[in-house]
Design a protein around this motif. Structure first.
Motif, PDB file in Angstrom:
ATOM      1  N   LEU A 151       0.992   2.578   8.917  1.00  0.00           N
ATOM      2  CA  LEU A 151      -0.312   1.057   8.916  1.00  0.00           C
ATOM      3  C   LEU A 151      -0.476   0.380  10.051  1.00  0.00           C
ATOM      4  CD1 LEU A 151      -1.260   0.906   5.178  1.00  0.00           C
ATOM      5  CD2 LEU A 151      -2.427   2.000   6.994  1.00  0.00           C
ATOM      6  N   ILE A 185       0.592  -0.812   0.355  1.00  0.00           N
ATOM      7  CA  ILE A 185       0.088   0.033  -0.160  1.00  0.00           C
ATOM      8  C   ILE A 185       1.062   1.057   0.124  1.00  0.00           C
ATOM      9  CG2 ILE A 185      -1.867   1.265   1.462  1.00  0.00           C
ATOM     10  CD1 ILE A 185      -2.863  -1.392   2.831  1.00  0.00           C
ATOM     11  N   ALA A 205      -7.662   0.633  11.294  1.00  0.00           N
ATOM     12  CA  ALA A 205      -5.897   1.502  11.322  1.00  0.00           C
ATOM     13  C   ALA A 205      -6.430   3.083  11.215  1.00  0.00           C
ATOM     14  CB  ALA A 205      -5.714   0.863  10.823  1.00  0.00           C
ATOM     15  N   LEU A 206      -7.805   3.542  10.655  1.00  0.00           N
ATOM     16  CA  LEU A 206      -7.592   4.959   9.820  1.00  0.00           C
ATOM     17  C   LEU A 206      -8.660   5.698  10.835  1.00  0.00           C
ATOM     18  CD1 LEU A 206      -8.086   3.947   5.999  1.00  0.00           C
ATOM     19  CD2 LEU A 206      -5.831   4.736   6.761  1.00  0.00           C
ATOM     20  N   CYS A 258      -9.380  -0.535   1.465  1.00  0.00           N
ATOM     21  CA  CYS A 258      -9.202   1.700   1.685  1.00  0.00           C
ATOM     22  C   CYS A 258      -9.125   1.687  -0.054  1.00  0.00           C
ATOM     23  CB  CYS A 258      -8.347   1.232   2.553  1.00  0.00           C
ATOM     24  SG  CYS A 258      -6.588   1.297   2.711  1.00  0.00           S
ATOM     25  N   ALA A 303     -10.880  -5.435   8.195  1.00  0.00           N
ATOM     26  CA  ALA A 303      -9.647  -4.520   8.171  1.00  0.00           C
ATOM     27  C   ALA A 303      -9.852  -4.567   9.493  1.00  0.00           C
ATOM     28  CB  ALA A 303     -11.506  -3.921   7.698  1.00  0.00           C
ATOM     29  N   GLY A 304      -8.657  -3.526  10.138  1.00  0.00           N
ATOM     30  CA  GLY A 304      -8.452  -3.652  11.500  1.00  0.00           C
ATOM     31  C   GLY A 304      -8.187  -1.709  12.212  1.00  0.00           C
ATOM     32  N   CYS A 317     -12.318   1.056   6.392  1.00  0.00           N
ATOM     33  CA  CYS A 317     -11.550  -0.251   7.449  1.00  0.00           C
ATOM     34  C   CYS A 317     -11.845   0.087   9.005  1.00  0.00           C
ATOM     35  CB  CYS A 317     -10.557   1.355   7.763  1.00  0.00           C
ATOM     36  SG  CYS A 317      -8.604   0.527   8.643  1.00  0.00           S
ATOM     37  N   CYS A 356      -3.216  -2.132  11.157  1.00  0.00           N
ATOM     38  CA  CYS A 356      -3.780  -2.574   9.186  1.00  0.00           C
ATOM     39  C   CYS A 356      -3.595  -4.178   9.380  1.00  0.00           C
ATOM     40  CB  CYS A 356      -3.165  -1.454   8.330  1.00  0.00           C
ATOM     41  SG  CYS A 356      -3.134  -2.129   7.032  1.00  0.00           S
ATOM     42  N   THR A 357      -4.444  -4.790   8.971  1.00  0.00           N
ATOM     43  CA  THR A 357      -4.498  -6.503   8.120  1.00  0.00           C
ATOM     44  C   THR A 357      -3.993  -6.324   6.628  1.00  0.00           C
ATOM     45  OG1 THR A 357      -6.902  -6.293   7.163  1.00  0.00           O
ATOM     46  CG2 THR A 357      -6.164  -6.533   9.967  1.00  0.00           C
ATOM     47  N   PHE A 358      -3.650  -5.502   6.318  1.00  0.00           N
ATOM     48  CA  PHE A 358      -3.389  -5.041   5.073  1.00  0.00           C
ATOM     49  C   PHE A 358      -4.333  -6.047   3.928  1.00  0.00           C
ATOM     50  CE2 PHE A 358       0.425  -4.172   6.763  1.00  0.00           C
ATOM     51  CZ  PHE A 358       0.730  -2.931   6.150  1.00  0.00           C
ATOM     52  N   CYS A 359      -5.408  -5.128   4.361  1.00  0.00           N
ATOM     53  CA  CYS A 359      -6.826  -5.715   3.586  1.00  0.00           C
ATOM     54  C   CYS A 359      -6.886  -5.691   1.969  1.00  0.00           C
ATOM     55  CB  CYS A 359      -7.625  -6.150   4.434  1.00  0.00           C
ATOM     56  SG  CYS A 359      -8.739  -4.433   4.771  1.00  0.00           S
ATOM     57  N   GLY A 360      -6.832  -4.636   2.321  1.00  0.00           N
ATOM     58  CA  GLY A 360      -7.010  -3.298   0.946  1.00  0.00           C
ATOM     59  C   GLY A 360      -7.853  -3.360   0.729  1.00  0.00           C
TER      60      GLY A 360
HETATM   61  S1  SF4 Z   1      -5.498  -2.649   4.578  1.00  0.00           S
HETATM   62 FE1  SF4 Z   1      -7.010   0.345   4.625  1.00  0.00          FE
HETATM   63  S2  SF4 Z   1      -8.830  -1.084   4.933  1.00  0.00           S
HETATM   64 FE2  SF4 Z   1      -7.113  -3.132   5.492  1.00  0.00          FE
HETATM   65  S3  SF4 Z   1      -7.118  -2.731   7.623  1.00  0.00           S
HETATM   66 FE3  SF4 Z   1      -5.748  -1.887   6.474  1.00  0.00          FE
HETATM   67  S4  SF4 Z   1      -5.975   0.235   6.218  1.00  0.00           S
HETATM   68 FE4  SF4 Z   1      -7.299  -1.010   7.193  1.00  0.00          FE
END
Ligand code: SF4
Ligand code: SF4
Ligand code: SF4
Length: 285
Positions: A140, A92, A118-119, A151, A115-116, A109, A145-149
């Motif tokens: 992040l 990201i 995180a935002l 966002c 999602a985590g 998010c 952040c779980t890096f689910c993508g």
């Molecule tokens: S990838 Fe984006 S939506 Fe998913 S947890 Fe991280 S910041 Fe939140």
């Protein structure tokens, strides 16, 4: 009840809402006569790098919205320079200077299951008085952040992106796995894909897109003569499932075809079924 989505008052309201977004967001490349084929590394008109469009040029949702709401270009188009510091974490890329404060990423998010949270939104934005998104903590990772993508998938501008071919592949996989709701994009004029409709098609260079009855893209093709190109597609067995077409006039049709195919590939992870193989777009160096 009758619902109206297009009348002079609504068009004016859309322009009123778009004006402050354009006033705080780089957009000068969107209406530049040299935009086709420009890499935006050097600017013919001397616009500073901070005011030039980002790597999403040609497929960002914001650009499509600007084309739709202000097709007459009645709003001022001028160089808007913003802070362009960017960081990359995992796949990201975050460039908060390009955030238009829509809040979609924070909503996603904060509420989507993978999602985590995180935002968050901040009122102390990067342009005066603006509200923009940011991470809850320094990064992040430290924000959970779980890096689910998700966002990245919903961001309409270049603030959250997944750069490069690897990023495009990763994002396509995230879309396939988590299936966020389809974007609500500006309406497109679709015409029936049959011989009777071709008489009204100009014999000019441009790009056409064929879609099936469900609206799925069958092929995207740039041609020197749109009417002839569509007539050939009518007899092409690979385009047999096509029911509608839309077109764009563009003298640089090869370039525009590449942009539209790249946008499709970024969104789906492959090319349209009748557009051949994706080796060129996703070739390894
Ligand atoms: S990838 Fe984006 S939506 Fe998913 S947890 Fe991280 S910041 Fe939140
Ligand atoms: S997201 Fe990027 S390409 Fe789109 S209008 Fe903003 S700066 Fe330009
Ligand atoms: S989705 Fe993109 S433009 Fe909207 S608030 Fe988030 S970072 Fe900003």
């Amino acid at each position: 009840m009758e619902i109206t989505t297009d009348d002079p008052d609504l068009r004016n309201q859309r322009l009123e809402h778009l004006a402050p977004i354009l006033a705080g967001h780089p957009h000068v490349c969107l209406s530049c006569p040299e935009a086709d084929g420009c890499t935006r590394d050097e600017c013919t008109y001397g616009n500073p790098p901070e005011a030039r469009c980002c790597e999403m040029f040609g497929w960002c949702e914001l650009g499509r919205l600007v084309d739709f709401v202000d097709s007459a270009r009645s709003l001022p188009r001028r160089p808007v320079a913003v802070a362009r510091a960017a960081v990359v974490e995992g796949r990201i890329r975050l460039e908060w200077g390009l955030c238009v404060g829509c809040g979609r990423c924070v909503l996603m998010c904060g509420t989507a299951e993978p999602a985590g949270q995180a935002l968050e939104m901040t009122g102390g934005g990067l342009w005066a008085g603006a509200v923009t998104a940011r991470t809850r903590k320094d990064s992040l990772r430290t924000s959970g952040c779980t890096f689910c993508g998700l966002c990245v998938l919903v961001c309409p501008a270049g603030a959250l992106s997944a750069p490069g071919e690897e990023g495009a592949r990763w994002l396509a996989g995230r879309r396939e796995r988590f299936r966020p709701a389809d974007q609500v994009l500006p309406p497109q004029v679709l015409r029936a894909f049959d011989p009777a409709s071709l008489d009204a098609v100009p014999r000019d260079p441009g790009v056409f897109e064929l879609t099936d009855l469900q609206g799925q893209v069958v092929t995207i093709k740039g041609v020197a003569d749109l009417r002839e190109g569509l007539a050939q597609a009518l007899t092409d067995p690979a385009c047999g499932g096509a029911a509608f077409f839309r077109l764009e006039l563009d003298p640089l049709f090869t370039q525009r075809e590449s942009e539209l195919l790249a946008r499709y590939a970024r969104e789906h992870g492959h090319l349209p079924p009748a557009s051949g193989f994706d080796d060129d777009l996703f070739a390894d160096d």
